[in-house]
Design an enzyme around this catalytic site. Structure first.
Site, mmCIF file in Angstrom:
data_model
loop_
_atom_site.group_PDB
_atom_site.id
_atom_site.type_symbol
_atom_site.label_atom_id
_atom_site.label_comp_id
_atom_site.label_asym_id
_atom_site.label_seq_id
_atom_site.Cartn_x
_atom_site.Cartn_y
_atom_site.Cartn_z
ATOM 1 N N LYS A 1 0.818 -1.219 0.000
ATOM 2 C CA LYS A 1 0.000 0.000 0.000
ATOM 3 C C LYS A 1 0.847 1.263 0.000
ATOM 4 C CE LYS A 1 -4.438 -1.764 1.292
ATOM 5 N NZ LYS A 1 -5.431 -2.040 2.320
ATOM 6 N N ARG B 1 -3.539 -9.962 4.865
ATOM 7 C CA ARG B 1 -4.022 -10.044 3.470
ATOM 8 C C ARG B 1 -2.893 -9.571 2.562
ATOM 9 N NH1 ARG B 1 -6.303 -6.615 -0.269
ATOM 10 N NH2 ARG B 1 -7.978 -7.463 -1.553
HETATM 11 N N1 HH2 Z 1 -7.467 -3.620 0.769
HETATM 12 C C1 HH2 Z 1 -7.799 -3.617 -0.524
HETATM 13 C C2 HH2 Z 1 -8.913 -4.322 -0.994
HETATM 14 N N2 HH2 Z 1 -9.667 -5.053 -0.153
HETATM 15 N N3 HH2 Z 1 -10.093 -5.848 2.030
HETATM 16 C C3 HH2 Z 1 -9.792 -5.873 3.330
HETATM 17 N N4 HH2 Z 1 -10.529 -6.595 4.169
HETATM 18 N N5 HH2 Z 1 -8.715 -5.173 3.828
HETATM 19 C C4 HH2 Z 1 -7.924 -4.417 3.052
HETATM 20 O O1 HH2 Z 1 -6.981 -3.779 3.570
HETATM 21 C C5 HH2 Z 1 -8.227 -4.350 1.649
HETATM 22 C C6 HH2 Z 1 -9.336 -5.094 1.164
HETATM 23 C C7 HH2 Z 1 -6.965 -2.846 -1.488
HETATM 24 O O2 HH2 Z 1 -5.909 -3.639 -1.961
HETATM 25 P P1 HH2 Z 1 -5.931 -4.427 -3.355
HETATM 26 O O3 HH2 Z 1 -7.019 -5.462 -3.369
HETATM 27 O O4 HH2 Z 1 -4.571 -4.946 -3.617
HETATM 28 O O5 HH2 Z 1 -6.189 -3.298 -4.445
HETATM 29 P P2 HH2 Z 1 -7.471 -2.855 -5.290
HETATM 30 O O6 HH2 Z 1 -8.545 -2.421 -4.338
HETATM 31 O O7 HH2 Z 1 -6.943 -1.730 -6.144
HETATM 32 O O8 HH2 Z 1 -7.931 -4.035 -6.108
#
Ligand code: HH2
Length: 287
Positions: A230, A264
């Site tokens: 992040k 995660r």
């Molecule tokens: N962060 C993201 C998405 N979903 N869910 C939970 N429970 N906690 C988190 O910190 C979280 C999440 C964002 O990360 P990522 O899925 O890699 O990116 P994007 O939202 O751009 O797909």
């Protein structure tokens, strides 16, 4: 790996009888064109399935499937598009994965369809604030729920990063929204909470939440921490691939030491090693 802090829950039992032992590593499968770290890499269903299987082989014990990016500034995706992205992959993975699938969505219609198709956990980054039908959809399916803290929408959330006491405010939100789920019929023992690092939070807020993680663990629910690659990690540890991997590893180790139950991540292999090490130290300290 056995759980690390006596106060933290040791495991979570899913309705199909499978048990997730804590601390656990959740592998991220983004079936999106625009996710901040891996956008476009797994839009092709075959590649998505192969990546999920590889993450399981690397030690992930939950696979989190998402069809909508929630990165800061991201545009909304229709439920139809989200379903077109995630359902074929979940259908294929259902019989090929041993570990449970969570569906990362804010929409009840997407959650219900994914649960029907074989997902067992709903990961709602809006913490049940986006879709009023979400809590009852989860209760009806007897599914597990991840309640994450955020404010506003991905497109607007950066403007809402203002807190007097971020730990107390996030804690109060998680407690309240978990209660909303329980009132709708979700089993208390099926709820996981998450401070939502980077969601309507600047780097200082994320660091404060990491410092206050044990206060969130004291709520009694398993706590999930999602720091993988992040912005705040890249801003502090460095933007290169190795920098952000090691920065993520540091956050994960400290999260487990503070009592978190799930990390995660995009790279389950290194995260499993981090979790094993952090657990070993925590257990030794207790002896
Ligand atoms: N962060 C993201 C998405 N979903 N869910 C939970 N429970 N906690 C988190 O910190 C979280 C999440 C964002 O990360 P990522 O899925 O890699 O990116 P994007 O939202 O751009 O797909």
């Amino acid at each position: 790996m056995s759980a690390q802090k006596s106060k933290s829950p040791q495991s979570l039992r899913l309705k199909d009888g499978r048990v997730i032992r804590f601390p656990a590593v959740m592998g991220i499968l983004n079936i999106t064109p625009d996710s901040f770290s891996d956008g476009g890499r797994f839009l092709d269903p075959d590649r998505a399935v192969a990546h999920a299987l590889a993450m399981e082989a690397a030690g992930a014990t939950i696979i989190d499937v998402g069809g909508e990016s929630t990165r800061p500034g991201a545009a909304m995706v229709s439920a139809e598009d989200e379903l077109d992205r995630v359902l074929p992959v979940i259908e294929e993975l259902r019989d090929r994965l041993k570990v449970p699938i969570s569906i990362d969505t804010r929409k009840a219609v997407v959650a219900s369809a994914a649960l029907d198709e074989g997902a067992a956990i709903v990961n709602d980054v809006s913490g049940l604030t986006f879709d009023r039908a979400m809590a009852s959809a989860i209760a009806q399916a007897d599914a597990a729920l991840i309640v994450m803290h955020m404010r506003g929408l991905p497109a607007t959330m950066d403007r809402l990063a203002r807190y007097t006491d971020v730990v107390a405010e996030v804690r109060a939100f998680l407690e309240r929204q978990a209660q909303v789920a329980i009132s709708a019929g979700v089993d208390r023992s099926s709820i996981i909470v998450d401070p939502g690092l980077g969601f309507a939070k600047n780097a200082r807020h994320n660091l404060a939440l990491m410092g206050g993680l044990s206060e969130l663990c004291a709520l009694g629910y398993p706590v999930l921490v999602g720091a993988s690659r992040k912005r705040f990690v890249r801003a502090i540890a460095g933007d290169g691939e190795t920098d952000s991997s090691f920065g993520t590893a540091a956050v994960n180790a400290l999260a487990i030491a503070a009592g978190a139950s799930i990390v995660r991540v995009h790279e389950p292999g290194p995260a499993v090693a981090v979790v094993k090490m952090a657990v070993a130290i925590a257990e030794h300290v207790r002896v």
